[in-house]
Design a protein around this motif. Sequence first.
Motif, mmCIF file in Angstrom:
data_model
loop_
_atom_site.group_PDB
_atom_site.id
_atom_site.type_symbol
_atom_site.label_atom_id
_atom_site.label_comp_id
_atom_site.label_asym_id
_atom_site.label_seq_id
_atom_site.Cartn_x
_atom_site.Cartn_y
_atom_site.Cartn_z
ATOM 1 N N LEU A 174 -6.325 -25.882 -11.876
ATOM 2 C CA LEU A 174 -7.724 -26.320 -11.852
ATOM 3 C C LEU A 174 -8.321 -26.336 -13.259
ATOM 4 C CD1 LEU A 174 -10.239 -27.047 -10.242
ATOM 5 C CD2 LEU A 174 -10.717 -24.603 -10.003
ATOM 6 N N ARG A 175 -8.073 -25.352 -14.057
ATOM 7 C CA ARG A 175 -8.614 -25.330 -15.423
ATOM 8 C C ARG A 175 -8.106 -26.504 -16.243
ATOM 9 N NH1 ARG A 175 -7.529 -19.938 -18.693
ATOM 10 N NH2 ARG A 175 -5.398 -20.653 -18.292
ATOM 11 N N GLN A 176 -6.799 -26.850 -16.098
ATOM 12 C CA GLN A 176 -6.241 -27.962 -16.858
ATOM 13 C C GLN A 176 -6.756 -29.300 -16.355
ATOM 14 O OE1 GLN A 176 -4.222 -26.677 -19.320
ATOM 15 N NE2 GLN A 176 -4.410 -28.671 -20.294
ATOM 16 N N VAL A 177 -6.930 -29.443 -15.034
ATOM 17 C CA VAL A 177 -7.439 -30.694 -14.476
ATOM 18 C C VAL A 177 -8.898 -30.909 -14.870
ATOM 19 C CG1 VAL A 177 -8.049 -31.855 -12.306
ATOM 20 C CG2 VAL A 177 -5.810 -30.779 -12.559
ATOM 21 N N MET A 178 -9.717 -29.849 -14.815
ATOM 22 C CA MET A 178 -11.128 -29.970 -15.200
ATOM 23 C C MET A 178 -11.283 -30.269 -16.687
ATOM 24 S SD MET A 178 -12.661 -26.770 -12.989
ATOM 25 C CE MET A 178 -14.328 -26.946 -13.589
ATOM 26 N N THR A 179 -10.340 -29.844 -17.501
ATOM 27 C CA THR A 179 -10.414 -30.087 -18.946
ATOM 28 C C THR A 179 -9.971 -31.497 -19.306
ATOM 29 O OG1 THR A 179 -9.959 -27.745 -19.357
ATOM 30 C CG2 THR A 179 -9.670 -29.244 -21.194
ATOM 31 N N LEU A 180 -8.859 -31.973 -18.704
ATOM 32 C CA LEU A 180 -8.268 -33.252 -19.093
ATOM 33 C C LEU A 180 -8.746 -34.418 -18.234
ATOM 34 C CD1 LEU A 180 -4.602 -32.040 -19.715
ATOM 35 C CD2 LEU A 180 -6.408 -32.376 -21.393
ATOM 36 N N TYR A 181 -9.056 -34.179 -16.974
ATOM 37 C CA TYR A 181 -9.444 -35.263 -16.062
ATOM 38 C C TYR A 181 -10.736 -34.876 -15.329
ATOM 39 C CZ TYR A 181 -4.556 -36.483 -16.889
ATOM 40 O OH TYR A 181 -3.352 -36.800 -17.480
ATOM 41 N N PRO A 182 -11.868 -34.776 -16.039
ATOM 42 C CA PRO A 182 -13.116 -34.379 -15.363
ATOM 43 C C PRO A 182 -13.683 -35.484 -14.474
ATOM 44 C CG PRO A 182 -13.546 -34.855 -17.666
ATOM 45 C CD PRO A 182 -12.073 -34.947 -17.501
ATOM 46 N N GLY A 183 -13.409 -36.720 -14.812
ATOM 47 C CA GLY A 183 -13.956 -37.817 -14.007
ATOM 48 C C GLY A 183 -13.474 -37.822 -12.572
ATOM 49 N N PRO A 184 -12.163 -37.790 -12.321
ATOM 50 C CA PRO A 184 -11.683 -37.780 -10.929
ATOM 51 C C PRO A 184 -12.092 -36.538 -10.142
ATOM 52 C CG PRO A 184 -9.939 -38.478 -12.418
ATOM 53 C CD PRO A 184 -11.068 -37.990 -13.264
ATOM 54 N N CYS A 185 -12.620 -35.506 -10.819
ATOM 55 C CA CYS A 185 -13.036 -34.289 -10.107
ATOM 56 C C CYS A 185 -14.425 -34.406 -9.505
ATOM 57 C CB CYS A 185 -12.999 -33.091 -11.056
ATOM 58 S SG CYS A 185 -11.375 -32.669 -11.702
ATOM 59 N N GLY A 186 -15.118 -35.554 -9.725
ATOM 60 C CA GLY A 186 -16.478 -35.707 -9.221
ATOM 61 C C GLY A 186 -16.613 -35.514 -7.720
ATOM 62 N N PRO A 187 -15.762 -36.120 -6.908
ATOM 63 C CA PRO A 187 -15.908 -35.927 -5.444
ATOM 64 C C PRO A 187 -15.717 -34.483 -4.994
ATOM 65 C CG PRO A 187 -14.586 -37.875 -5.918
ATOM 66 C CD PRO A 187 -14.773 -37.154 -7.217
ATOM 67 N N PHE A 188 -15.053 -33.662 -5.775
ATOM 68 C CA PHE A 188 -14.790 -32.279 -5.388
ATOM 69 C C PHE A 188 -15.708 -31.298 -6.132
ATOM 70 C CE2 PHE A 188 -10.925 -34.714 -4.759
ATOM 71 C CZ PHE A 188 -10.462 -34.281 -3.528
ATOM 72 N N LYS A 189 -16.804 -31.806 -6.722
ATOM 73 C CA LYS A 189 -17.666 -30.941 -7.532
ATOM 74 C C LYS A 189 -18.269 -29.802 -6.709
ATOM 75 C CE LYS A 189 -20.582 -33.153 -10.074
ATOM 76 N NZ LYS A 189 -21.793 -33.887 -10.526
ATOM 77 N N GLY A 190 -18.805 -30.111 -5.535
ATOM 78 C CA GLY A 190 -19.415 -29.075 -4.716
ATOM 79 C C GLY A 190 -18.422 -28.048 -4.217
#
Length: 776
Positions: free
Chosen positions: A139-155
């Motif tokens: 999760l830390r690596q995905v949030m750092t490198l690919y923050p855009g695709p994480c938008g639907p899972f923000k909540g």
Amino acid sequence: MSLNVTDLVHNERITLDPEDILDCGDTELKTKYYNAIINAMGSYTTKPVALKKLHSLLLVETETQNAETVGKIFAALSKIYTKATEPVCNRILSGQCIALLLKIAVDIGEIQKEMSGNVSTLLSVIVNSDSVDCWMPVLRQVMTLYPGPCGPFKGQIWKKLCGEIGCGRIKPNDLGHLFALSGQLGGGGREGVEHTRTFSNNFGLVATTLNKALNELFANVEMFERFPSSGDVIMLSGGGGGGLVQQTTKLAQILDLLEIECSLITKSFPQVREIDCELILSQVSRLFTLTPDCVLQNDIPSNKMLALVLPSLQTLASQLLQALILSTEEDLIPEVATINNILIKSMHMVSSSKVMESLFKVLNVYVRTLGASTGLQFCMDRILPVFAKYITPQQEKLLLQSHQQKRKGGGKKKKNKTDESLTATNVTTKKFINVKILRAALEALGGIVENIGCLLSAEDFLGVSSMLVNLAVGSQIQDPSCLISLIQNLGSLSSVQNPSFSSPLRLCLHFLQQATKHANQSVGESARAALLQLTPVMHPPCPSLAISHLQPQDMRNIIAKMLKGQEGQEDFETMSNESEDEQEVATPVVQSQVNKSKSVAKTTVLEQTDHKFTKTPSTEKSKPSTTKETRGDSDDSIDENAALIQENLKQIENTKRKRQESEKSLDVVEPKKSKVPTPSQSKTKSADSDLAPKSKSADLKLKSADSAQKSKVAGSSSSKKDNKQEKPEKPVDNSGTAKASENTETSGEELDVETMLKDFSDKLNENLLPDPWDSD
């Protein structure tokens, strides 16, 4: 014989250094090794060994692999990570390998799109996973490198992170980093408006939750000032069990919230953030107002637990203050007075070594970030005693007390006698220095010397110098890290130029030179670096190697002397100008006498003493220009010669007629005899000529010489005829008479220079030419 790569991968007891495989230079061998690992991950028995060797290989991987190999490895790891029935140990290893592979694949454009498409699959597994070691690295690596695709899972990500507050499964620093990254998920909108709004909401929730938790924790402490806790808060999980367990859980939540708040204001963020400085300063100040004695006043059992954990809370509060200083920097200048009060009061109240160490670190960051804007140079008298307390070791002290004892004598007539004995009482024992606090204090003191050392007063600079020099000369510390800090401070102290106090360079040189021979190499290197830093001070770029010690009073004396000389020069010029103006207004007769005194040539002056003539040659040559002193002398002689000028006016008129008749008929008409002045008049004239300065301008000399040559024949013939009839009893010096006649002639008119020079040359020739009758 070829190397069997499969045996290297499958056999767990065969261990090789991964760097040896990567640096072998054989690309084919590396490809075979990776392919053997991929094949081993498909087998249940060899999967754990293959994952361990792949993880060790990715840790040291520096070169980017080709897209095909990276794609194969990512597909095999994703299959293991997303499989719910897979053992947890294999999922943990696969998750760690995926995190490393995502970092390596950033520079590979072909595989980056494939990994970005698989982010949603990974996040679905993360939000439903219970193992922190399994989902946290990915999760830390995905949030750092690919923050855009994480938008639907923000909540879902926010909810999962809030559930970890106070649980202790994630380190506070890592948890704070994840909260800082949560504000960057999804699209940022125009100019990052969405990211800024998300950060403000998250920070407000964390701050409000912290205030509410602090109010609940210190509910039974009267000295604690309550926080306003209105607004939305994060729903935290409550700890089960009794009051002590619940209190411990609440304390852990507060510690995590303080760390999260620090990370939110210090970690990088793509947009400008707004931080409520007053809110953070109020949290810090209220925590530092508490002491263990204040907490234990009510004699409640739960408060004893608070007294034990209070140093941990104050340490995190100091770290929060340090984070605020680093994040705002110059924008925090309006609040420097509040920060100074917090630091000074806390240093005098705190007794915990852990808290004091953190306060010294905050002070170091504070003064190095804001420098003279902190205003600490005005309150050093309150800070230096704290430094002396933790830097200077306390030595043993003995108190001698006298005791009187009575003893009876042997006979009745003997009086009682008293014996005095001294006993030593140990008042204080030797206190050993805390190395951690000493190191932090020396670093903070070095920051003060480097940044505001030149602004300190003489008393404060003397206190700092005495503290450091005594610590060095007394050899009171032996820790290498503390010695390095002390050497750096002495170098900075000797190079700082404080106008109020002289540099202690001469006291530090001996210690620094001895430190170069220290057994610890780091200490010797730091000492040599300090001496190299002081080279321009010890050997300035001037012919002399002496170090100038110009005190402030000496500089003031020099400036006063220069100003006094300048004022005296101005006064002298003013007086000279006034005297010149007075000379211009003088009468023509007086002005002629002044000109006569300035134009005296190098001649033979005859003086009469007791009716005898004595010949005295002039001792000074004529000077090209007059000075202000000669003008002053001539002014003094004006009054003395005024009477003589009036008596000679009649003789001047006769001399003028005589000169005119001699010009018309030199050989026909014999000139009349000139009146011979009386001895008293001769003495007066000679005295006047002595008083007047014997100098004259160069151009006047040349003109006099030319006119003397032209009138030589006329003067000689007239003198001869005059001498044949009657030999003069004494020589006559008519230079003053001629000068007076010229001034009389030019009174009311312009001065006739040629006439004056011609008359002067005639009279000069009469005095200089020898008498022809004497030669016979």
